[in-house]
Design an enzyme around this catalytic site. Structure first.
Site: not given
Length: 360
Positions: A15, A75, A94, A96, A118, A240, A269-270
């Site tokens: 991406r 990411k 993102y 995380h 997020e 989540l 998983i993230d």
């Protein structure tokens, strides 16, 4: 403002954070957009398209980082990128952080401001910047699971939708949010026998009203989830808690009690994963087997369909990116208060209390 777009450094991530059309919009607002050469190639956007939009192509990623006021990514920064973080930089991506404490430490030490897609939460508790990727991951999960159930993938040799006279696969979806609802939709559309669990009756009522008779809904008590997993062919974890580590819904003992050749897809998983046996994998090596159960725990599931994902991501991030480019962070938060929750790190401190708690 100078807005930088770099090639994603995470393994198997194709991406890109901004489409050429998005770049053109920012340039039309009076900003400069710096694009690392080749950043859009994985999503089938050429350098020429960015150049035609008015962006400046830069050969070295480090130069994009150093010359930009805002870096927009997909990411979390990888260890190879930590040295590019600096005081005064705004990183919009993102993050995380609950699952990646090393990234949190790097942001703290650098003094950069990290704004996480997020943890931007609207008053109705929806997650506008996470939603399109949750939709993609949710819709992909049954496709991935169907392949995992094939014999040559290590599965039970079951067709997800069955055939006339032969029962379909039993699919359990844990979590009825954006990802889980989309997973249930696709699994039901493929003809599977679908049961969806959630702690709240509200999303379950919504699913029941739309898919009445096509899937089953149940309140997610631990005992009922464990029992359903033992009978399932495919379990999709889609729980989540924004900013926190994902809760564990199945232990290693629960998974060892599942049927030989059954499959798990861990969308969470993230955020650390919702199955005790989950460990992050990559698209080029996506699965592994524990106690006869095939696991899929790719940390960037939407990266498998990068062009669709990039369009979806830019659609929702661009309005916020324009706001951050046009105004100070304080002014941007005044105009869109939900942005305050997105600010995870600034001035060398974790400032989102949920993230701070998750990181201890």
């Amino acid at each position: 403002m100078r807005i930088g777009v770099v090639t994603e450094a995470k393994i198997d991530e194709n991406r890109v954070a901004l489409t050429p059309a998005g770049a053109e919009t920012l340039i039309g607002d009076g900003h400069e957009v710096l694009v690392h050469s080749g950043a859009g190639a994985g999503s089938q956007f050429s350098d020429d398209e960015y150049a035609l939009a008015g962006a400046k192509l830069v050969d070295e990623a480090a130069s994009v980082w150093s010359d930009s006021d805002i870096i927009v990514k997909v990411k979390e920064p990888q260890e190879s990128e930590f040295g590019n973080l600096r005081n005064g930089l705004i990183l919009f991506t993102y993050l995380h952080l609950a699952a990646y404490p090393k990234v949190a430490r790097a942001l703290i030490e650098s003094g950069a401001t990290g704004i996480a897609y997020e943890t931007v939460v609207l008053p109705d508790r929806s997650l506008p910047l996470l939603a399109p990727m949750s939709e993609v991951a949710g819709r992909m999960a049954p496709q991935v699971g169907a392949r995992m159930l094939e014999k040559y993938s290590g599965g039970r040799g079951i067709l997800l939708g069955g055939i006339p006279g032969v029962a379909p696969a039993k699919v359990v979806v844990v979590g009825a949010g954006m990802a889980g609802s989309n997973a249930a939709q696709i699994a039901a559309g493929m003809g599977a026998d679908v049961t969806v669990f959630d702690l709240s009756p509200v999303p379950l009522r919504r699913l029941d009203s739309v898919y009445r008779g096509a899937l089953k809904t149940r309140i997610g008590s631990p005992a009922d989830i464990k029992a359903a997993a033992r009978e399932a062919d495919l379990v999709i974890g889609a729980v989540l808690l924004p900013g926190k580590r994902a809760p564990r819904v199945l232990t290693a003992d629960d998974i060892s009690a599942m049927k030989e050749g059954s499959a798990l897809v861990d969308i969470a998983i993230d955020q650390g994963g919702c199955f005790e046996t989950s460990r992050e994998t990559k698209h080029s090596d996506p699965t592994y087997v524990v106690d006869g159960v095939v696991h899929y725990a790719v940390g960037n599931i939407p990266g498998a369909v990068p062009r669709t994902s990039t369009f979806g991501l830019t659609n929702v991030t661009l309005p916020y990116l324009r706001l951050l480019a046009d105004h100070s962070i304080v002014e941007a938060v005044e105009r869109r208060p939900e942005l305050k929750g997105g600010i995870n790190v600034t001035g060398g401190e974790i400032v989102n209390p949920v993230v701070a708690e998750a990181l201890g």
